[in-house]
Design a protein around this motif. Sequence first.
Motif, PDB file in Angstrom:
ATOM      1  N   LYS A  13       0.828  -1.212   0.000  1.00 10.92           N
ATOM      2  CA  LYS A  13       0.000   0.000   0.000  1.00 10.92           C
ATOM      3  C   LYS A  13       0.859   1.257   0.000  1.00 10.92           C
ATOM      4  N   GLY A  14       2.181   1.077   0.094  1.00  4.36           N
ATOM      5  CA  GLY A  14       3.097   2.219   0.061  1.00  4.36           C
ATOM      6  C   GLY A  14       3.122   3.018   1.352  1.00  4.36           C
ATOM      7  N   LEU A  15       2.821   2.353   2.457  1.00  2.00           N
ATOM      8  CA  LEU A  15       2.801   3.036   3.746  1.00  2.00           C
ATOM      9  C   LEU A  15       4.056   2.705   4.546  1.00  2.00           C
ATOM     10  N   SER A  16       4.539   3.692   5.278  1.00  2.00           N
ATOM     11  CA  SER A  16       5.631   3.426   6.215  1.00  2.00           C
ATOM     12  C   SER A  16       5.014   2.970   7.529  1.00  2.00           C
ATOM     13  N   GLN A  17       5.852   2.453   8.411  1.00  2.00           N
ATOM     14  CA  GLN A  17       5.340   2.042   9.725  1.00  2.00           C
ATOM     15  C   GLN A  17       4.750   3.246  10.451  1.00  2.00           C
ATOM     16  N   GLN A  18       5.398   4.389  10.323  1.00  2.00           N
ATOM     17  CA  GLN A  18       4.924   5.605  10.993  1.00  2.00           C
ATOM     18  C   GLN A  18       3.561   6.021  10.452  1.00  2.00           C
ATOM     19  N   SER A  48      -9.362  -2.535  13.069  1.00  7.15           N
ATOM     20  CA  SER A  48      -8.880  -1.216  12.659  1.00  7.15           C
ATOM     21  C   SER A  48      -7.747  -1.333  11.648  1.00  7.15           C
ATOM     22  N   LEU A  49      -6.870  -2.310  11.866  1.00  4.85           N
ATOM     23  CA  LEU A  49      -5.748  -2.556  10.963  1.00  4.85           C
ATOM     24  C   LEU A  49      -6.257  -2.962   9.587  1.00  4.85           C
ATOM     25  N   SER A  50      -7.256  -3.824   9.555  1.00 10.33           N
ATOM     26  CA  SER A  50      -7.799  -4.252   8.263  1.00 10.33           C
ATOM     27  C   SER A  50      -8.450  -3.075   7.534  1.00 10.33           C
ATOM     28  N   GLU A  51      -9.089  -2.181   8.283  1.00 15.18           N
ATOM     29  CA  GLU A  51      -9.693  -0.996   7.662  1.00 15.18           C
ATOM     30  C   GLU A  51      -8.627  -0.042   7.140  1.00 15.18           C
ATOM     31  N   ALA A  52      -7.571   0.161   7.938  1.00 17.09           N
ATOM     32  CA  ALA A  52      -6.502   1.073   7.533  1.00 17.09           C
ATOM     33  C   ALA A  52      -5.769   0.566   6.291  1.00 17.09           C
ATOM     34  N   LEU A  53      -5.609  -0.760   6.218  1.00 20.90           N
ATOM     35  CA  LEU A  53      -4.915  -1.352   5.072  1.00 20.90           C
ATOM     36  C   LEU A  53      -5.880  -1.736   3.946  1.00 20.90           C
ATOM     37  N   GLU A  54      -7.177  -1.496   4.176  1.00 21.77           N
ATOM     38  CA  GLU A  54      -8.216  -1.815   3.193  1.00 21.77           C
ATOM     39  C   GLU A  54      -8.104  -3.270   2.751  1.00 21.77           C
ATOM     40  N   THR A  55      -7.976  -4.137   3.753  1.00 23.01           N
ATOM     41  CA  THR A  55      -7.795  -5.567   3.532  1.00 23.01           C
ATOM     42  C   THR A  55      -8.662  -6.326   4.525  1.00 23.01           C
ATOM     43  N   PRO A  56      -9.303  -7.397   4.108  1.00 24.48           N
ATOM     44  CA  PRO A  56     -10.095  -8.173   5.060  1.00 24.48           C
ATOM     45  C   PRO A  56      -9.220  -8.784   6.157  1.00 24.48           C
TER      46      PRO A  56
END
Length: 169
Positions: A13-18, A48-56
Amino acid sequence: MLSENIKAIRKSKGLSQQELAVKLNVVRQTVSKWEKGLSVPDSEMLISLSEALETPVSTLLGETVIEAAAEDLKAISEKLEVINLQLARRKAMQRKALHGLFIILCVSVVIIFAVLAVLESPYLEWDFSDPETAVMGTAAHAFEWLFVRLAPFILIGSVVGICLTRKKD
């Protein structure tokens, strides 16, 4: 498996840990621990993690099959059981720490009250014409005045806290 999936999906998703940590309202070190497998997110954070990463959630847990078979459900339930056990341990440790804090608070109030009773307000006999003595005496009196008025409430609150956080058999 969960740790590897979090890291792979976050990177895809191109996200950093931060950036992910900001989205989840946690510190970066938490995301790092998840990715290293040192800890796992609780069930609410997993959602919340699944929503943030848009992944089930099932994908985060390692499932890619659209239709879950009985074996897949068993694997998911085993993973959720492990997560629930970790959550239960964490909650028990927090309860134990809070219980200890209440005990320390209760004992501290009793000790401070005993010390104040033994000292019998020695600042009342000081010479308040000296500015430094006047400031120290006023500060000591303010502390004692405030403590004597708040101590019963703190003591009762800590005793109630001890009762509420004790281990139930």
